[in-house]
Structures are given as structure tokens and as C-alpha cells.
Design a protein around this motif. Sequence first.
Motif, PDB file in Angstrom:
ATOM      1  N   GLY A 169     -10.787  -0.442   0.299  1.00 60.67           N
ATOM      2  CA  GLY A 169     -11.545  -0.822  -0.892  1.00 60.67           C
ATOM      3  C   GLY A 169     -10.706  -0.734  -2.147  1.00 60.67           C
ATOM      4  N   ILE A 170      -9.936   0.346  -2.290  1.00 64.53           N
ATOM      5  CA  ILE A 170      -9.068   0.485  -3.469  1.00 64.53           C
ATOM      6  C   ILE A 170      -8.007  -0.618  -3.452  1.00 64.53           C
ATOM      7  CG2 ILE A 170      -7.495   2.015  -4.707  1.00 64.53           C
ATOM      8  CD1 ILE A 170      -8.896   4.389  -3.403  1.00 64.53           C
ATOM      9  N   ALA A 171      -7.485  -0.929  -2.261  1.00 60.48           N
ATOM     10  CA  ALA A 171      -6.517  -2.022  -2.154  1.00 60.48           C
ATOM     11  C   ALA A 171      -7.145  -3.338  -2.592  1.00 60.48           C
ATOM     12  CB  ALA A 171      -6.004  -2.130  -0.723  1.00 60.48           C
ATOM     13  N   GLY A 172      -8.439  -3.540  -2.261  1.00 65.21           N
ATOM     14  CA  GLY A 172      -9.127  -4.761  -2.692  1.00 65.21           C
ATOM     15  C   GLY A 172      -9.251  -4.838  -4.199  1.00 65.21           C
ATOM     16  N   VAL A 173      -9.563  -3.685  -4.828  1.00 62.08           N
ATOM     17  CA  VAL A 173      -9.640  -3.649  -6.292  1.00 62.08           C
ATOM     18  C   VAL A 173      -8.264  -3.941  -6.890  1.00 62.08           C
ATOM     19  CG1 VAL A 173     -10.103  -2.186  -8.307  1.00 62.08           C
ATOM     20  CG2 VAL A 173     -11.583  -2.038  -6.294  1.00 62.08           C
ATOM     21  N   ALA A 174      -7.216  -3.345  -6.310  1.00 61.88           N
ATOM     22  CA  ALA A 174      -5.859  -3.580  -6.810  1.00 61.88           C
ATOM     23  C   ALA A 174      -5.480  -5.045  -6.670  1.00 61.88           C
ATOM     24  CB  ALA A 174      -4.874  -2.697  -6.038  1.00 61.88           C
ATOM     25  N   ARG A 175      -5.872  -5.653  -5.560  1.00 65.22           N
ATOM     26  CA  ARG A 175      -5.576  -7.077  -5.345  1.00 65.22           C
ATOM     27  C   ARG A 175      -6.269  -7.931  -6.405  1.00 65.22           C
ATOM     28  NH1 ARG A 175      -3.799  -9.521  -0.603  1.00 65.22           N
ATOM     29  NH2 ARG A 175      -4.163 -11.772  -0.471  1.00 65.22           N
ATOM     30  N   LEU A 176      -7.511  -7.556  -6.726  1.00 66.79           N
ATOM     31  CA  LEU A 176      -8.258  -8.279  -7.753  1.00 66.79           C
ATOM     32  C   LEU A 176      -7.569  -8.161  -9.109  1.00 66.79           C
ATOM     33  CD1 LEU A 176     -10.786  -9.680  -8.996  1.00 66.79           C
ATOM     34  CD2 LEU A 176     -11.822  -7.394  -9.120  1.00 66.79           C
ATOM     35  N   LEU A 177      -7.183  -6.938  -9.461  1.00 65.49           N
ATOM     36  CA  LEU A 177      -6.619  -6.720 -10.787  1.00 65.49           C
ATOM     37  C   LEU A 177      -5.194  -7.261 -10.902  1.00 65.49           C
ATOM     38  CD1 LEU A 177      -7.888  -3.068 -11.440  1.00 65.49           C
ATOM     39  CD2 LEU A 177      -8.956  -5.243 -12.075  1.00 65.49           C
TER      40      LEU A 177
ATOM     41  N   GLY B  86       2.740   5.477   3.070  1.00 67.68           N
ATOM     42  CA  GLY B  86       1.319   5.701   2.812  1.00 67.68           C
ATOM     43  C   GLY B  86       0.825   4.825   1.687  1.00 67.68           C
ATOM     44  N   ILE B  87       0.171   5.451   0.686  1.00 66.61           N
ATOM     45  CA  ILE B  87      -0.330   4.693  -0.466  1.00 66.61           C
ATOM     46  C   ILE B  87       0.663   4.715  -1.622  1.00 66.61           C
ATOM     47  CG2 ILE B  87      -2.735   5.020   0.173  1.00 66.61           C
ATOM     48  CD1 ILE B  87      -2.929   7.185  -1.967  1.00 66.61           C
ATOM     49  N   GLY B  88       1.901   5.127  -1.335  1.00 63.90           N
ATOM     50  CA  GLY B  88       2.967   5.033  -2.329  1.00 63.90           C
ATOM     51  C   GLY B  88       3.124   6.238  -3.227  1.00 63.90           C
ATOM     52  N   THR B  89       2.419   7.330  -2.935  1.00 65.01           N
ATOM     53  CA  THR B  89       2.437   8.489  -3.826  1.00 65.01           C
ATOM     54  C   THR B  89       3.842   9.012  -4.051  1.00 65.01           C
ATOM     55  OG1 THR B  89       0.298   9.062  -2.875  1.00 65.01           O
ATOM     56  CG2 THR B  89       1.334  10.706  -4.254  1.00 65.01           C
ATOM     57  N   LEU B  90       4.643   9.115  -2.993  1.00 68.06           N
ATOM     58  CA  LEU B  90       6.002   9.642  -3.115  1.00 68.06           C
ATOM     59  C   LEU B  90       6.979   8.567  -3.578  1.00 68.06           C
ATOM     60  CD1 LEU B  90       7.501  12.296  -2.652  1.00 68.06           C
ATOM     61  CD2 LEU B  90       7.886  11.606  -0.286  1.00 68.06           C
ATOM     62  N   LEU B  91       6.912   7.406  -2.992  1.00 63.53           N
ATOM     63  CA  LEU B  91       7.851   6.325  -3.296  1.00 63.53           C
ATOM     64  C   LEU B  91       7.799   5.924  -4.764  1.00 63.53           C
ATOM     65  CD1 LEU B  91       9.861   4.137  -2.330  1.00 63.53           C
ATOM     66  CD2 LEU B  91       7.882   2.709  -1.774  1.00 63.53           C
ATOM     67  N   LEU B  92       6.590   5.847  -5.343  1.00 64.47           N
ATOM     68  CA  LEU B  92       6.432   5.358  -6.713  1.00 64.47           C
ATOM     69  C   LEU B  92       6.605   6.455  -7.748  1.00 64.47           C
ATOM     70  CD1 LEU B  92       3.335   3.011  -6.197  1.00 64.47           C
ATOM     71  CD2 LEU B  92       5.771   2.485  -5.933  1.00 64.47           C
TER      72      LEU B  92
ATOM     73  N   ALA C  48      -3.113   0.634   3.355  1.00 62.00           N
ATOM     74  CA  ALA C  48      -2.303   1.540   2.546  1.00 62.00           C
ATOM     75  C   ALA C  48      -1.053   0.840   2.040  1.00 62.00           C
ATOM     76  CB  ALA C  48      -1.930   2.780   3.360  1.00 62.00           C
ATOM     77  N   GLY C  49      -0.405   0.051   2.912  1.00 71.53           N
ATOM     78  CA  GLY C  49       0.777  -0.686   2.490  1.00 71.53           C
ATOM     79  C   GLY C  49       0.465  -1.684   1.395  1.00 71.53           C
ATOM     80  N   GLU C  50      -0.668  -2.385   1.523  1.00 73.70           N
ATOM     81  CA  GLU C  50      -1.058  -3.358   0.498  1.00 73.70           C
ATOM     82  C   GLU C  50      -1.348  -2.657  -0.831  1.00 73.70           C
ATOM     83  OE1 GLU C  50      -4.410  -6.860  -0.266  1.00 73.70           O
ATOM     84  OE2 GLU C  50      -4.507  -5.599   1.527  1.00 73.70           O
ATOM     85  N   LEU C  51      -1.985  -1.473  -0.757  1.00 69.41           N
ATOM     86  CA  LEU C  51      -2.283  -0.724  -1.975  1.00 69.41           C
ATOM     87  C   LEU C  51      -0.987  -0.285  -2.667  1.00 69.41           C
ATOM     88  CD1 LEU C  51      -4.122   0.684  -3.958  1.00 69.41           C
ATOM     89  CD2 LEU C  51      -4.366   2.581  -2.337  1.00 69.41           C
ATOM     90  N   THR C  52      -0.011   0.170  -1.899  1.00 68.11           N
ATOM     91  CA  THR C  52       1.271   0.570  -2.481  1.00 68.11           C
ATOM     92  C   THR C  52       1.928  -0.605  -3.194  1.00 68.11           C
ATOM     93  OG1 THR C  52       1.607   2.229  -0.755  1.00 68.11           O
ATOM     94  CG2 THR C  52       3.550   1.521  -1.974  1.00 68.11           C
ATOM     95  N   GLN C  53       1.920  -1.763  -2.555  1.00 65.94           N
ATOM     96  CA  GLN C  53       2.521  -2.957  -3.161  1.00 65.94           C
ATOM     97  C   GLN C  53       1.837  -3.307  -4.478  1.00 65.94           C
ATOM     98  OE1 GLN C  53       5.173  -5.066  -1.450  1.00 65.94           O
ATOM     99  NE2 GLN C  53       5.323  -5.387  -3.656  1.00 65.94           N
TER     100      GLN C  53
END
Length: 552
Positions: free
Chosen positions: A91-99, A175-181, A200-205
Motif C-alpha cells: 500500500g505504501i508503495a502504491g502511494v509512492a508510485r502515485l506521488l 528491504g524498504i531502503g532504510t539502510l541503503l538510503l 518493498a523493492g518498488e517502495l525503495t525505488q
Amino acid sequence: MKESTPSASEPLIAGAEIARLAGVTRAAVSNWRRRYRDFPAPVDGGASTPQFSLAEVRSWLAKQQKGNDLSDEVRLWQALRGAFGDDVVAGIAGVARLLAHDDDSRLDGKLAQLASELTAKESAAEIIDHLVERFLDSSRRAGSDQVTSSRLVRAVSQFVGQVADDSVIFDPACGIGTLLLSVRPTDGPLRRGQEIDPAAGELTQARAELAGQRDTVIEIGDSLREDRWSDLRADLVLCDPPAAGPDWGREELLLDARWELGTPSKAEGDLAWLQHCYAHTAPGGRALVVMPASVAYRKAGRRIRAEIVRRGLLTKVVALPPGMVASHAQPVHLWVLHRPSGPSDSATSVRMVDLTANAPDGPMVPTAEQVVDVPLIDLLNDSVDLTPCAHVDASRQDFPAEYGTLQRAIEGRLNRLIALLPALAAGTGPGTPDGATISLADLSRAGLVDLADAEPISISEQLDTEYLRGFLRSASNNRRSTSSSGSYRLDIKGARIPQMAVEEQRRYGAAFRALKEFEEQIGEVTRLAEQASALAREGLTNGALMPSEDGA
């Protein structure tokens, strides 16, 4: 914003409590402090843990009409939880995709509207950050290992240090990019990642794009079985691997080129992840990998640990405090590996850092007492134990003082041994002293001896206990009480002692008592001698001790 002075009785609250009071995230409170110049100033606690006046905070929330009703952010979070359930990352990834891309294909009309309305008050990046923080908070309360905790991110960032703008950063379990970002600077390095969970990968992107980190590419797949970045060599590899069970793919990957330090056993999936990270490290680059504490000493991984140490690849092991991860309260380690850029670029020692006594929310800057550099040769023993506390504690040991203390203790007990030996005169010859004997059974029937304890006790003034016990250990009584297998059990029926006047008994009893203490002191001297010998040998070989010039 200057701190005001609190009164003695004024209730104070921290930022996390303000977030609960207002029904928002801690990130939202931090945002208010930046955006609103009239937000109450901290009155105590310093910059790292500011405390605010409860009365001033309540007044400000009422004035701003925050916290009275559900905020748009809370309504969006609750709607996501209701629509996606346990798959709220999607769901969060969907919101991120929208924004990020104006693509609402993953959301229903209500969710898309709530997210779009929220952009009038906050930036797209802030909206996603707040949703991610709520997800992290819910994962922490549930004890999930799905994400890297903020505590762990802060600790890893401390040991990452400076990163060049033109660096390549890689996280094979992002994961959701917490460490990478999290690595700074945010807009320079190229970031690459792989994640097995598509949402999770889509959300990180999307998070990277919204944060302006546009040189970020995330691939989807199982990093061990399906390495999407086989040709990538990064300047910095970061990884908080998933819990490694026995099914990490050993059978399919037995001949994989990544196992240059040895093929991990089924039980050592953590070392498979470690070698995967090292395989993607460029010459001169580093890999920082979160490891369970047991990887440092488990017998199954000894051979691979030895190879890592022998080649000079391991530069640092940091033992972090308990409570750094959400799924358990056990300490974890941070292993830092360096790929040499040439023959002279290998490590000659491993820096051991023990932060297990630190608070998990406190500073992660080690003191001098928490650090020791251990030469490689000292690690290459039978166990190859890379547990920091084992080496940090040893480095604090005062060998000369301990050796001197043991010397004095042995000398004192040896002097006491001489004094304990009773003065004995010549007897009447082999066998028992002159006179009649009596059985232990007869003494028991006469009510003179209590046999309830492990050793007989006299309960009469006519019989001395030490005299009794001494003669029960005579050669003839020992033969009766010792079985063919060598075990000893007192022969109550057959055991006999001489009959003597009580004054004579006491003289013998005193001698037996002195001999018993003499034997106990011999055991203590033996124990101290073994300690002194081991300490001396270790001190002589590690440089803490040296032979005295005068030989004394």
C-alpha cells in the motif's frame, strides 16, 4: 530556538510522547519543530533528547488544531491498513508510485484521494517518510525482522564514516531502503540494491526518487540464488541480511565463485551472505554486514573465519548493544571487511569494539577502554573466536599485578603448609595402636555416633569426632569400604576404631584435623599454581610479561 528554564514541578514530555499525544509520527513532530517558529522551545534534556513543557505543548496543539481530530496522515495510514492488511508495504508503495509517477493503478479511489489531498500540506517525500515511520514503529512493536531498525541504521551510519560523492553503494537485501538510503551524502553516490519482495523493492525505488536520489536502481529477486548484480563491484556494500535458515540454496550453489573463502555449510547461511557482500566489493572498497553474535564463534564457521583473518580482509568487529533489532533482544555484531587493492593493502590486525554495555539509543562512539587492536596471529588459534568482548576484556588484564598477587598467595600458603604438618613421634610399629578396638556399628547402637550425615559425627563427650573420622580412613577400613570399581562407601558393619581415653582421642583428633587442613591447602596451592603457570605463559607470549633481568 533557545531553551527556556523549567520550573521544579513543571511536567515535561519528549518528542515521542508529543507524537502519541497528537496522534502523529515522531517525524511529524520533527517537521513541526522545523516549520513552525512558534513551536515550544525545549526546556531540558539537551539536543539529543529534548524535553518540552507539557502545558506549552498542549497550548500549541490547541492553537494549531492539531491532535483534536484524526489528521489526514493518520486517516491515510488507517485506510492503508484496512485495505492492505499485513501487506501494508504494498500500500505504501502504491502511494509512492502515485506521488512519484502520478500512477494510481495500485490504489482505490478513496486512498488515492486521501494521498492527493495530503500533498497540499506536506511534500511527497515527507508523506512517504511518515508512512514508512509508522510501518517501522508497528514492525518494532510486533518484533518483526522485516526491516532494519532505526537504532541499527544509526549504528551502521556511525561506522560507515565519510563516503565520496562518486561512490557506488550496494545493498543486496535492501528491504524498504532504510539502510541503503540513509548513507550521506544523499545526492552524490550511485545506489544499487536487490530485494526479494517486489513491493518493498518498488517502495525503495520510489523513496529514492522522491528524495532526489535518482541514481538509484533496485532489482527484484533472491540475491543468493538469483544475483541480478553479478558484475557489480561497489565501493561500499551495506547489508542487514534476513535470518538465514538452512534453505539458503547451498545445494544449487556448491560451486559458486562467490565462495572464495570456503563453501558455507547449511547451518552457516550468514557466512554465505557475508561472502556475497564481499564478492561485490571493489578493490579498496568496504563491506559492512550485520551478523548474529554466534557467527563469531560457532564451530561450523571456524574454517571460513580463519581464512578471512588469514588473508587480512577483516578490519573490524563491533559488538552492538542488546535491543538494536526489532525481532529479538540479543546483541548483534557489525563486521567490516576490506578488499585489498594490492599485496600491501591487507589488514595486519582486527579492531575489536565492544559496545554491549552502551544504551541502544545512546551514542555509538567507542571509548578507549572499549577498543583493542588484535594481531592476526593471536586470532588464528583452534577456535578463531571473533567475539569482541573476549579480546577487549583480555586487553584490560593487568598481567604483572595478577602474577605478583598469585606469587604472594602461593608463598603464603606454602609457609602455612609447613606450620600445618603436625609434630609426630615414633609409634609402636605397623598396625593399629596398642589396645582393643570397637566397631562403628556398636558405637551407633550405643547412641554415641550419628550416621545420618555423609560422615559420622560423635554425639557423646566420650568420643572425639576428628579422632573417629581419622581412624575410619585407616588403610584397613579403606580396604573394607572401597569396591572393586574404586568407589568408596563406608562399611558401617566392618569399620573399627581403637578404644582410647578421651584425652588421648583429642590428641589424635588434633593431628587428623591438621592433616585435613594440610590436604585442603595443598589443593588450593595446586589451583593457584595452575593459574600462575597459565598466566605466566600467556603473558610471556603476548608481551605483557618478560623474564626478570636478575632472574629473581
